[in-house]
Structure formats: C-alpha cells, structure tokens
Design a protein around this motif. Structure first.
Motif, PDB file in Angstrom:
ATOM      1  N   PRO A  86     -22.849  -1.255  21.633  1.00 53.07           N
ATOM      2  CA  PRO A  86     -23.235   0.027  21.049  1.00 53.07           C
ATOM      3  C   PRO A  86     -22.047   0.982  20.944  1.00 53.07           C
ATOM      4  N   GLY A  87     -21.963   1.684  19.813  1.00 56.39           N
ATOM      5  CA  GLY A  87     -20.783   2.502  19.559  1.00 56.39           C
ATOM      6  C   GLY A  87     -21.002   3.984  19.728  1.00 56.39           C
ATOM      7  N   ASP A  88     -22.248   4.376  19.985  1.00 52.56           N
ATOM      8  CA  ASP A  88     -22.522   5.818  20.042  1.00 52.56           C
ATOM      9  C   ASP A  88     -22.427   6.362  21.460  1.00 52.56           C
ATOM     10  N   ARG A  89     -22.094   5.507  22.420  1.00 54.68           N
ATOM     11  CA  ARG A  89     -22.023   5.948  23.813  1.00 54.68           C
ATOM     12  C   ARG A  89     -20.808   5.289  24.456  1.00 54.68           C
ATOM     13  N   HIS A 243     -27.598   5.097  14.522  1.00 55.16           N
ATOM     14  CA  HIS A 243     -28.615   4.440  15.341  1.00 55.16           C
ATOM     15  C   HIS A 243     -28.578   2.948  15.028  1.00 55.16           C
ATOM     16  N   CYS A 244     -29.476   2.154  15.669  1.00 52.97           N
ATOM     17  CA  CYS A 244     -29.333   0.696  15.526  1.00 52.97           C
ATOM     18  C   CYS A 244     -29.725   0.210  14.140  1.00 52.97           C
ATOM     19  N   ASN A 245     -30.257   1.106  13.299  1.00 54.06           N
ATOM     20  CA  ASN A 245     -30.585   0.714  11.925  1.00 54.06           C
ATOM     21  C   ASN A 245     -29.652   1.369  10.917  1.00 54.06           C
ATOM     22  N   SER A 246     -28.467   1.768  11.351  1.00 56.17           N
ATOM     23  CA  SER A 246     -27.571   2.481  10.446  1.00 56.17           C
ATOM     24  C   SER A 246     -26.649   1.522   9.714  1.00 56.17           C
ATOM     25  N   PRO A 247     -26.736   1.495   8.368  1.00 50.90           N
ATOM     26  CA  PRO A 247     -25.792   0.658   7.624  1.00 50.90           C
ATOM     27  C   PRO A 247     -24.423   1.336   7.544  1.00 50.90           C
ATOM     28  N   ILE A 248     -23.592   1.064   8.537  1.00 56.32           N
ATOM     29  CA  ILE A 248     -22.243   1.619   8.594  1.00 56.32           C
ATOM     30  C   ILE A 248     -21.274   0.443   8.569  1.00 56.32           C
ATOM     31  N   HIS A 301     -24.810  12.297   7.921  1.00 54.23           N
ATOM     32  CA  HIS A 301     -25.961  12.484   8.817  1.00 54.23           C
ATOM     33  C   HIS A 301     -27.276  12.377   8.062  1.00 54.23           C
ATOM     34  N   GLU A 302     -27.317  12.984   6.875  1.00 50.87           N
ATOM     35  CA  GLU A 302     -28.539  12.952   6.075  1.00 50.87           C
ATOM     36  C   GLU A 302     -28.870  11.508   5.680  1.00 50.87           C
ATOM     37  N   VAL A 303     -27.844  10.751   5.269  1.00 51.76           N
ATOM     38  CA  VAL A 303     -28.079   9.364   4.859  1.00 51.76           C
ATOM     39  C   VAL A 303     -28.544   8.542   6.064  1.00 51.76           C
ATOM     40  N   ILE A 304     -27.891   8.730   7.210  1.00 54.33           N
ATOM     41  CA  ILE A 304     -28.235   7.967   8.418  1.00 54.33           C
ATOM     42  C   ILE A 304     -29.633   8.320   8.904  1.00 54.33           C
ATOM     43  N   ASN A 305     -29.967   9.616   8.891  1.00 57.53           N
ATOM     44  CA  ASN A 305     -31.266  10.037   9.441  1.00 57.53           C
ATOM     45  C   ASN A 305     -32.434   9.755   8.508  1.00 57.53           C
ATOM     46  N   ALA A 306     -32.144   9.492   7.228  1.00 55.15           N
ATOM     47  CA  ALA A 306     -33.220   9.175   6.299  1.00 55.15           C
ATOM     48  C   ALA A 306     -33.789   7.779   6.552  1.00 55.15           C
ATOM     49  N   ILE A 307     -33.058   6.970   7.351  1.00 53.00           N
ATOM     50  CA  ILE A 307     -33.515   5.599   7.606  1.00 53.00           C
ATOM     51  C   ILE A 307     -34.359   5.584   8.873  1.00 53.00           C
ATOM     52  N   PRO A 308     -35.570   5.003   8.833  1.00 50.18           N
ATOM     53  CA  PRO A 308     -36.427   4.960  10.026  1.00 50.18           C
ATOM     54  C   PRO A 308     -35.717   4.246  11.184  1.00 50.18           C
ATOM     55  N   HIS A 309     -35.889   4.787  12.395  1.00 49.93           N
ATOM     56  CA  HIS A 309     -35.306   4.138  13.562  1.00 49.93           C
ATOM     57  C   HIS A 309     -36.094   4.487  14.802  1.00 49.93           C
TER      58      HIS A 309
END
Ligand code: PBG
Length: 309
Positions: A86-89, A243-248, A301-309
């Motif tokens: 995980p990359g967010d922590r 988040h774990c469903n983020s297409p990055i 942020h808007e693109v990432i948060n628009a995806i359900p997670h």
C-alpha cells in the motif's frame, strides 16, 4: 557489526513468490557467503480469498501476515513486490525496507494463445485482469474488448486461460519471467499503451528496524537507482492518497544526466478521463511530490473519489 548467522525469509507459496525468494537467497549468498538462509512458507489472506480484493477490508492483503510475522520475530526478512505494498501509508512501524533489488522489466504483457496483439483481437474478446489500472487503460484504448475479473496467482491464471475461461490475459512481464513463462508472451505493451503501476518489477526487502545486523547485511543488495525511482513513485502515491480501486499509473526512469524522470497518469474507471503529468528532478521526494501536485491541480482527487471504494 558482525553478520547474522541465519536469516529466516518469509515467503508466500506461489511459484512467483518462491522464485523471488530464490533470487534474494542467491544475491545474499553472493554478498555474504557466511550467512545461511531459511524459507518460511506463508499463505496470506490475499492468496486465500478468490473474490474481489476490495472486499477483503482494506489494503495489504498480500503483506499483512508477513508484517505481523516480522514484528513477532518468527521471520527476519519479508520479500514484497513493491506493487503490492500500500502506498498511501508509511511502512508498518518497527519495520524498514532495507533494500530494493535492481528493477526488472516494468512493462505489462498480453498472453493470447492465438498469438494476436491487443489491436488485432476481435471485438468482445474476454481479457482476464482484475487490475483497475489495466481495466481503465483497456477501456480507453481498446473499448471493444471485454475485461473479465480473474484472481489467483499467475500460474493458475495461465491454467484458466488454457481452459478457455478467458481469451487472453494481461500480466506483468517480470512476473511471467519469474515463473519461467516468458515464452507465453504474445505482445509486450509499451508504457504509452499500458502505463505500469507504481513499483512494477521491483522487489523490496523488509526487515525489523531494530535488527541492525540484518538491515546492514540485506542493505548490500540495494540498487541505488531502483531506490531513487521507487522513492519518487511511492512519494507520488502517498501524496495522491489513492484507494485500492484507484487507476493510477506511474514510473520513474533515470536520465543520462542523472536526473529522474517521473511520468504519471490518473484514469477514470471508464477510461474517458486521463490526467497526465511528466516532470524531471534530481531529488526523488521533491519529484514525486511535484508530479502529484500537478495531477491534483488537474483534478486527481475528483477523479479518484468518483470511483466507488
Ligand atoms: N498484482 C499482483 C502482482 N504483483 C506483482 C506482480 C508481478 C511483478 C511486478 O510487477 O512487480 C503481480 C502479477 C501481475 O501483475 O501480473
């Protein structure tokens, strides 16, 4: 400091994981002929669960049990694909990434028994992948192909392909090489066609922070450029807070003049929105932060948060 006598290495039992551990043992033996190694087998929740990873309750499905064993002292070293970390922590308290091994091929590959490339596959072909990053890029460039969720280790995915469950697979070149299945590759995708995930092709060696002798011994295996590239890529991921469903997608390379290049993209799930940034810097942390800030200004942020997670 004197070398440790024995390093116990925790390993998931998949063929890919075991191959990774054998590489680590070989590099350790070459750097420190006096140190013995022992492999301690593990099955993680990510290996046991065959459904969608998002249902497993948070990230780290492939790393959690190894983190716990390290901290409990039942193993001394864990080998991770950076891509699965995980990359967010931050890395779990009390542990440290003591080395990054020299990076393998970071590209993705198509495996199609008929030998076709993505551009030539007939409309409606079922492409086995559960990666949101690959699904978004398929939707963007190959909207007529049909992504089909598939789980399990790479060997079992190849077996499902052979059984006709899907028409083709998308898998990492490095993973296929590790399990000796590189001859199944029918097309290596360019980074432009299928931008890789942060940490693709890179192995991280995790130890207990207080275990100075092991940290020092394992540190001899570190590849300096891979370390810089991974630092830039993971800094980006940390700032983006996906988040774990983020297409990055993102990857760093080193230019001839020593500067790092970092390219990154954030996709909407349907592939219709792509944010793109590419910058250069000598400082890995500054570069990761700056590219993330550029993407955030574009609306990441808007693109990432628009995806359900
Ligand atoms: N997501 C699982 C995973 N984690 C690391 C690799 C392969 C090695 C790598 O890319 O570092 C794979 C398999 C794949 O994506 O095909």
């Amino acid at each position: 400091m004197s070398d440790p006598q024995l390093i116990r290495i925790g390993a998931r039992s998949s063929p890919m994981s075991l191959a990774q551990v054998e590489r680590v043992r070989a590099e350790l033996a070459a750097a420190h002929p006096g140190i013995a190694t022992e492999v301690v087998p593990f099955t993680t929740s990510g290996d046991r669960w065959s459904g969608a990873l998002v249902e497993l309750g948070g990230k780290g499905a492939f790393t959690r049990e190894l983190d716990q064993a390290l901290l409990a002292g039942t193993i001394d070293l864990a080998v991770h694909c950076v891509k699965d970390v995980p990359g967010d922590r931050p890395v779990p308290a009390g542990t440290v990434f003591a080395a990054y091994l020299k990076r393998d091929d970071l590209r993705d590959a198509l495996v199609h028994p008929g030998g076709l490339s993505l551009d030539r596959l007939p409309a409606g072909s079922r492409i086995g992948t559960s990666s949101v990053r690959r699904v978004a890029q398929l939707a963007q460039r190959w909207p007529e192909l049909e992504p089909v969720p598939i789980r399990g280790n790479a060997n079992s995915r190849l077996a499902k392909l052979d059984a006709g469950v899907v028409d083709a697979l998308l898998l990492a070149v490095s993973g296929l090489e590790r399990i000796g299945a590189q001859d199944r590759i029918t097309e290596i995708l360019t980074v432009e066609q299928m931008m890789p995930a942060v940490g693709s092709g890179t192995l991280a060696l995790q130890c207990r922070s207080e275990d100075e002798a092991v940290v020092e011994a394992v540190g001899a295996l570190n590849d300096a450029e891979t370390f810089r590239q991974t630092t830039a890529e993971r800094m980006l991921l940390h700032v983006l807070q996906g988040h774990c469903n983020s297409p990055i997608a993102a990857f760093a390379t080193t230019e001839h003049d020593g500067r790092l290049s970092l390219r990154a993209r954030v996709f909407s799930a349907d592939g219709k929105t792509t944010l793109d940034a590419h910058e250069w810097d000598r400082n890995a942390l500054a570069l990761g932060t700056s590219v993330a800030a550029t993407l955030l200004r574009q609306g990441a942020h808007e693109v990432i948060n628009a995806i359900p997670h």
